[in-house]
Design an enzyme around this catalytic site. Structure first.
Site, PDB file in Angstrom:
ATOM      1  N   ASP A   4     -41.471 -54.759 -15.250  1.00 36.44           N
ATOM      2  CA  ASP A   4     -41.270 -55.870 -14.312  1.00 36.44           C
ATOM      3  C   ASP A   4     -41.918 -55.547 -12.973  1.00 36.44           C
ATOM      4  O   ASP A   4     -41.304 -55.704 -11.920  1.00 36.44           O
ATOM      5  CB  ASP A   4     -39.775 -56.148 -14.142  1.00 36.44           C
ATOM      6  CG  ASP A   4     -39.532 -57.443 -13.367  1.00 36.44           C
ATOM      7  OD1 ASP A   4     -40.428 -58.314 -13.360  1.00 36.44           O
ATOM      8  OD2 ASP A   4     -38.459 -57.584 -12.756  1.00 36.44           O
TER       9      ASP A   4
ATOM     10  N   PHE B  83     -27.547 -53.401 -15.817  1.00 40.95           N
ATOM     11  CA  PHE B  83     -26.193 -52.896 -15.998  1.00 40.95           C
ATOM     12  C   PHE B  83     -25.170 -53.632 -15.140  1.00 40.95           C
ATOM     13  O   PHE B  83     -23.971 -53.475 -15.367  1.00 40.95           O
ATOM     14  CB  PHE B  83     -26.144 -51.403 -15.668  1.00 40.95           C
ATOM     15  CG  PHE B  83     -27.116 -50.596 -16.472  1.00 40.95           C
ATOM     16  CD1 PHE B  83     -26.876 -50.333 -17.805  1.00 40.95           C
ATOM     17  CD2 PHE B  83     -28.272 -50.106 -15.894  1.00 40.95           C
ATOM     18  CE1 PHE B  83     -27.771 -49.584 -18.544  1.00 40.95           C
ATOM     19  CE2 PHE B  83     -29.164 -49.352 -16.629  1.00 40.95           C
ATOM     20  CZ  PHE B  83     -28.926 -49.094 -17.968  1.00 40.95           C
TER      21      PHE B  83
END
Length: 605
Positions: A496, A357
């Protein structure tokens, strides 16, 4: 014995069809009963000359003729003549068809086109070959039999069947008696070979007694005739006609449906089962009934007499269900609401990455209540009581409404994460033009940079400040596994997981975080797709290259993370491969290259 008028022949062996045995003997021909002879199977018969022969078995006999002829007999000559005749007829038909074709072609070249008359004439000419082809259908081609020669160069022909006359080879053939009228019904089955004692026992069964299933007894097969054949009478099996019909007996333990009682009385000895008041919980008081009656998940107090009194299956709902539904209306847990802060509470230190973001910065936060888990900074000793080191995730300016909704969903989800191995959401700022969230940060930074400061030793004795044993590395791996199991229970996929996304606190405490993939420090470990998307290809499972991320892909990334821990972050996974070779090796599927076992890995890892 084989017998022939005026000749004495060698005796031959024979075998009769199943359940019928006997020996050949001289006897007269009987015209009334010759059924048994149709079941004979004779082999290895040696004859001296052709002629009329008679085979007798137990008073039954049949006669037939045996012809001994050369292999070059007249039958073969007639076959050659028939073959030549058929060949000539085929050639004549072919010539007629060729003449018709040439004639039609000549007419076409002369007139320059086909007409109906030419086609009609061609059809009539071709139909002239039909009688020839019909004649060929009625001709039987000679069948070439295998020449079975004996020592004298002749063969044995028996009723159009070839029989090898050499006694050294066992060849079976069925001798059928000539019948004027062929019967369509099958021949009768031969009787069973039973001893006289067995037959008497079988026929002496009392019909009044209950017949048990007959167990088949093994019978002896002998080459000689049984006692019944020698006596001249064939016994018949007793017919089991008066079997007792199957009938269901009345079962005394069951009653008819109309007589069933509708009430059920429980036999309880005033003791209750030791069930916990709540699932996976222990009792807090000495009496089980006290916990049960005071438990807030029940709508009414429970009296132990409810379990011992006489009840009815047609009672009302209050009697059948003394308490309300447990799972239909569960207790609403209070949602953990993060603290609302403003921009004035944040003092940025440095940028540590770029997330989904926006930017991720390391900052100091003042006036944060409930910051027991946060670590105060050492940069300003006068503010140790009110300053905490945090990570701030900023939302990019001028984002779409869809991205804004995704940002709000992450806030709601992360605010509910409560685990010792997961970083906590501390505060949010959603009313500003630049909203952000405040996450917990650890004073020792990420795990990758932390491990590179150490050297591995084999044991825990005499450790220096820059040495770390394998037991400590295993302790770190277990903490990460605990956090990933917690995320998996919430159906959350990290995507991740790596040492760069794990933070280290005091006493080697590890917490999983996700501060963005394209951090400047680790930008080289990501593969940029079309200049925008960045993927951690060296930590990705094969299916992740096709866009499929799941708990299994996180498990693969965890294995690579453990490999990083035991290499102390000083090696890159698959460092011998460049990015293109790494992708080709991963999408190959089976046979993918596996990294070597690092030093100090315990057997349980």
């Amino acid at each position: 014995m084989w017998s022939s008028p005026g000749r004495n022949l060698e005796s031959g062996r024979f075998n009769i069809t199943p359940r019928y045995t006997g020996t050949l003997s001289n006897g007269s021909v009987s015209s009334s009963d010759k059924v048994a002879l149709s079941q004979l199977t004779i082999f290895n018969v040696t004859v001296a000359d052709e002629g009329e022969y008679t085979c007798s078995v137990d008073g039954e006999s049949a006669s037939f003729r045996v012809d001994l002829g050369d292999s070059n007999s007249s039958g073969s000559n007639s076959g050659v003549i028939a073959g030549v005749l058929i060949t000539l007829l085929l050639l004549i038909a072919l010539i007629i068809i060729l003449i018709c074709v040439f004639w039609v072609v000549w007419r076409y070249r002369r007139r320059g086109k086909f007409d109906l008359g030419s086609c009609r004439e061609l059809s009539c000419s071709s139909c002239s070959c039909v009688p020839l082809l019909a004649a060929l259908k009625g001709v039987k081609l000679p069948t070439r039999h295998r020449e079975n020669l004996n020592k004298n160069g002749t063969r044995l022909r028996l009723n159009e069947r070839n029989h090898i006359a050499d006694t050294n080879t066992e060849i079976y053939s069925v001798v059928q008696k000539p019948l004027k009228k062929i019967s369509k019904s099958p021949p009768p089955l031969p009787p069973l070979t039973l001893t006289e004692t067995e037959l008497n026992e079988l026929m002496s069964i009392d019909e009044k007694e209950e017949l048990s299933p007959i167990q088949e007894k093994p019978t002896r097969r002998n080459t000689g005739l049984s006692t019944y054949s020698q006596s001249g009478t064939i016994p018949k099996l007793a017919k089991l006609t008066k079997l007792r019909k199957f009938k269901m007996k009345e079962n005394p333990i069951y009653q008819s449906a109309d007589e069933l009682e509708l009430e059920l009385e429980l036999q309880v000895d005033n003791t209750l089962y030791a069930l916990p008041s709540k699932p996976n919980s222990t009792r807090n008081s000495a009496s089980f009934t006290d916990d049960l009656a005071s438990d807030p998940i029940y709508s009414v107090a429970i009296n132990p007499s409810m379990f011992t009194k006489r009840s009815s299956t047609i009672g009302n709902d209050d009697d059948l269900h003394p308490y309300g539904p447990i799972y239909a209306r569960p207790i609403k847990q209070k949602m953990r609401q993060p603290l609302n802060v403003s921009v004035d509470n944040i003092r940025e230190v440095k940028q540590i990455g770029v997330g989904q973001f926006g930017a991720v910065v390391l900052a100091e936060m003042t006036g944060l209540s409930g910051s027991e888990r946060c670590v105060p900074t050492k940069r300003d000793p006068s503010m140790l009581n009110g300053v905490a080191l945090v990570a701030v995730k900023k939302l990019k300016p001028d984002v779409s409404e869809e991205v804004r909704q995704s940002f709000d969903k992450e806030i709601k989800f992360v605010s509910q994460l409560q685990h010792d191995s997961i970083v906590q959401l501390l505060a949010v700022c959603t009313h500003s033009k630049h909203p952000f969230i405040v996450m917990e940060y650890m004073e020792n930074g990420d795990l990758n940079q932390f491990l590179q400061k150490y050297q591995m030793v084999d044991d825990d004795s005499a450790l220096y400040s820059n040495q770390i044993p394998p037991s400590t590395l295993l302790y770190m791996a277990v903490q990460i596994a605990s956090g990933m199991v917690y995320l998996s229970s919430l159906n959350y996929v990290h995507r991740d997981l790596a040492t760069r996304n794990c933070l280290v606190g005091s006493n080697f405490r590890i917490k999983i975080s996700d501060f963005g993939m394209s951090r400047n420090l680790y930008e080289r470990v990501y593969y940029r797709v079309r200049g925008r998307a960045m993927l951690p290809i060296r930590w990705m499972a094969t299916e992740s290259f096709y866009g499929r991320f799941s708990e299994k892909s996180d498990a693969w990334a965890y294995g690579v993370t453990v490999w990083e821990i035991y290499t102390l972050g000083k090696k890159q996974p698959y460092e011998e491969l460049d990015d293109q070779d790494m992708i080709q090796d991963a999408i190959r599927g089976t046979g993918r290259r596996i990294m070597g076992r690092p030093r100090g890995v315990a057997g349980c890892v």
